[in-house]
Write an enzyme that holds these catalytic residues in place. Structure first.
Site, PDB file in Angstrom:
ATOM      1  N   LYS A  80      24.976  41.716  34.092  1.00  7.90           N
ATOM      2  CA  LYS A  80      26.146  41.831  34.238  1.00  7.90           C
ATOM      3  C   LYS A  80      26.400  41.769  35.990  1.00  7.90           C
ATOM      4  CE  LYS A  80      30.479  44.716  33.508  1.00  7.90           C
ATOM      5  NZ  LYS A  80      30.928  46.195  33.042  1.00  7.90           N
ATOM      6  N   SER A 155      34.786  45.351  29.948  1.00  9.81           N
ATOM      7  CA  SER A 155      34.504  44.377  30.929  1.00  9.81           C
ATOM      8  C   SER A 155      33.465  43.733  30.981  1.00  9.81           C
ATOM      9  CB  SER A 155      34.787  45.109  32.168  1.00  9.81           C
ATOM     10  OG  SER A 155      33.731  45.965  32.520  1.00  9.81           O
ATOM     11  N   SER A 179      33.261  49.653  28.180  1.00 11.51           N
ATOM     12  CA  SER A 179      32.957  48.082  28.449  1.00 11.51           C
ATOM     13  C   SER A 179      31.424  47.627  27.998  1.00 11.51           C
ATOM     14  CB  SER A 179      32.932  48.130  30.297  1.00 11.51           C
ATOM     15  OG  SER A 179      34.277  48.016  30.804  1.00 11.51           O
TER      16      SER A 179
HETATM   17  N1  GLN Z   1      38.783  48.800  29.877  1.00 12.45           N
HETATM   18  C1  GLN Z   1      38.374  50.043  30.539  1.00 12.45           C
HETATM   19  C2  GLN Z   1      39.126  49.770  31.885  1.00 12.45           C
HETATM   20  O1  GLN Z   1      39.908  48.805  32.178  1.00 12.45           O
HETATM   21  C3  GLN Z   1      37.135  50.466  30.454  1.00 12.45           C
HETATM   22  C4  GLN Z   1      36.408  49.589  31.652  1.00 12.45           C
HETATM   23  C5  GLN Z   1      34.920  49.991  31.620  1.00 12.45           C
HETATM   24  O2  GLN Z   1      34.198  50.437  31.021  1.00 12.45           O
HETATM   25  N2  GLN Z   1      34.441  49.687  32.828  1.00 12.45           N
HETATM   26  O3  GLN Z   1      38.989  50.695  32.788  1.00 12.45           O
END
Ligand code: GLN
Length: 486
Positions: A80, A155, A179
């Site tokens: 990532k 994400s 994420s």
């Molecule tokens: N979707 C969540 C956010 O937008 C979690 C994102 C994540 O785990 N980095 O913050």
């Protein structure tokens, strides 16, 4: 046998490499060729590092020849784009870091390098890991290999889609509120968020420092155990990493789960849960029962506050962490008449809309006079959520829930509705607030043919329990064997 190299798991590819049936160079070329031919359809990679991957493959071949191979030697991985890689562009999915080349490796990257892994490149994500669909990436969204009109989750959507589409053998993602687990669930792969402190975050670009963890996205549970083994453990460079011994995760795979108490929290099966997801998860619970596990009804009474608490704490921490992108130290810079205008223009042009929204929300929540009402209150409720888990784990070893309230949604469906988007993580956020580990394992498909995941959560440092239960479930089902029509 005739199975293509790109479709193999870590463990099966490692066996072929060890047996000399293929070389790391051949494996790497096969994956690079597949990325070149097919990634245009999915947009999972932000950067493909052909030269770097070839050099690492040579290093892996030398390790194999010296008899120094590890289970990851010669295995092509995708990272990532939020963990820094020495000499290799790291963008965080943001325009503000579009040309940033870090001078050092994140600890996880350094460990994988030492283990002889091959880095194919850096994969797509929501900008600074803020989002649930990869639609917040400055480099365009990734697509779900099961149906390209749908999002892959986020994400770590690039990671999940790349693993599902065999554009890498496995991937590392990061998980602040879901994420890793949510995209794994929506793409039909395995995703593990370790306990807070289990894996070093040194060199992970910070989003919300009290919640962020790095973890594996893989084709099978065994691979998650192998990757976790390689990255887990204390790191003097990250004061939040815990100096606790790391168990042998693979050793627990294959053990029966007879008598294992699995908690089913009633708060996770209410309104808003898609009926097809509910049916798949209920069937998964029956499968676990048929394997000898015992289901116990439990309660996590503060669950309803988790999303609200998260969106105070995460944005507050983000507003502080992202203050460093000012156009002076590194990254994109916009010109201006004076320093203040340089700051303002750099941040206005460099950050996307969602990141700007969160910086403003977080700054507001931390401002004088509001801190007590928001950040402090949220921290107190977080303590209650943590306590809920402690009480629950006195009654059970593992907790089973859905991962995401719905299967993947269509591209564009939720971009103008941040609140609905935020609810994608309603079942995953609690584990981050509690600091506990969680895994997503494939457990079904919707009538449209989109994957559904089962979440298992465990107590602090309970990764071995999760892997044992997830492996038993996986071996009793065949969801992980299905490949997307890609
Ligand atoms: N979707 C969540 C956010 O937008 C979690 C994102 C994540 O785990 N980095 O913050």
């Amino acid at each position: 046998m005739g199975e293509a190299i790109h479709s193999l798991s870590i463990s099966r590819l490692a066996a072929r490499l060890a047996g000399g049936e293929v070389s790391p160079g051949e494996v790497t070329e096969a994956l690079l060729a597949r990325i070149k031919a097919r990634d245009g359809e999915l947009n999972t990679y932000i950067t493909v590092d052909e030269a770097g991957a070839r050099a690492m493959a040579q290093e892996a071949a030398a390790m194999l020849a010296r008899g120094e191979a590890t289970p990851l030697t010669g295995i092509p991985l995708a990272l990532k784009d939020v963990m820094v890689t020495r000499g290799l562009k790291t963008t965080c999915g943001s325009r503000i870091l579009a040309n940033f080349i870090p001078p050092y490796d994140a600890t996880v990257c350094a460990r994988l390098r030492r283990a002889g892994a091959v880095f194919l490149g850096k994969v797509n994500m929501d900008e600074f890991a803020m989002g649930s669909s990869t639609e917040n990436s400055a480099f365009g969204p990734s697509r779900n290999p099961w149906n390209r009109d749908y999002i892959p989750g986020g994400s770590s959507g690039g990671s999940a889609a790349a693993v599902a589409a065999d554009l890498c053998i496995a991937s590392l993602g990061s998980d602040t509120g879901g994420s890793i687990r949510q995209p794994a669930s929506l793409c039909g792969v395995v995703g593990l968020k370790p306990t807070y402190g289990r894996v070093s975050r040194y060199g992970l670009v910070a989003y919300a420092s009290s919640l962020d963890q790095i973890g594996p996205l893989t084709k099978e549970v065994r691979d998650a155990a192998i990757l976790l083994q390689a990255i887990a453990g204390h790191d003097p460079k990250d004061s939040t990493s815990v100096p606790a011994p790391v168990p042998d995760y693979e050793e627990r795979l294959g053990r029966e789960i007879t008598g294992m108490k699995i908690g089913v929290p009633r708060e996770f099966f209410g309104a808003g849960l898609d009926p097809e997801v509910e049916a798949a998860v209920q069937e998964a619970l029956q499968t676990l029962t048929s394997l000898g596990a015992e289901l116990v009804e439990i309660s996590l009474p503060h669950t309803e506050y988790a999303v609200a608490v998260y969106y105070v704490l995460a944005v507050a921490e983000a507003s502080s962490n992202l203050a460093r992108y000012d156009g002076v130290k590194y990254g994109f810079r916009a010109e201006g008449k004076n320093l203040l205008e340089v700051y303002a223009q750099t941040r206005a042009q460099g950050f996307g809309a969602e990141v700007r929204r969160r910086i403003m929300l977080g700054t507001y929540a931390l401002s004088a006079g509001y801190y007590e009402a928001y950040y402090k209150k949220a921290s107190q409720v977080r303590a209650l959520i943590r306590r809920d888990f402690e009480a629950a784990f006195r009654q059970c070893q593992v907790i089973a829930t859905p991962v995401s309230p719905t299967p993947a949604f269509r591209l564009g469906e939720k971009v103008d509705d941040p609140l609905t988007m935020y609810l994608s993580d309603i079942f995953t956020i609690s584990a981050n607030l509690g600091g506990i580990p969680g895994i997503s394992v494939p457990c079904g498909f919707s009538s449209r043919g989109l994957p559904i995941g089962l979440q298992l959560m465990g107590p602090v440092f309970g990764e071995a329990d999760l892997l044992q239960a997830a492996y038993a479930f996986e071996q009793a089902t065949d969801f992980h064997r299905r490949k997307p029509p890609f």
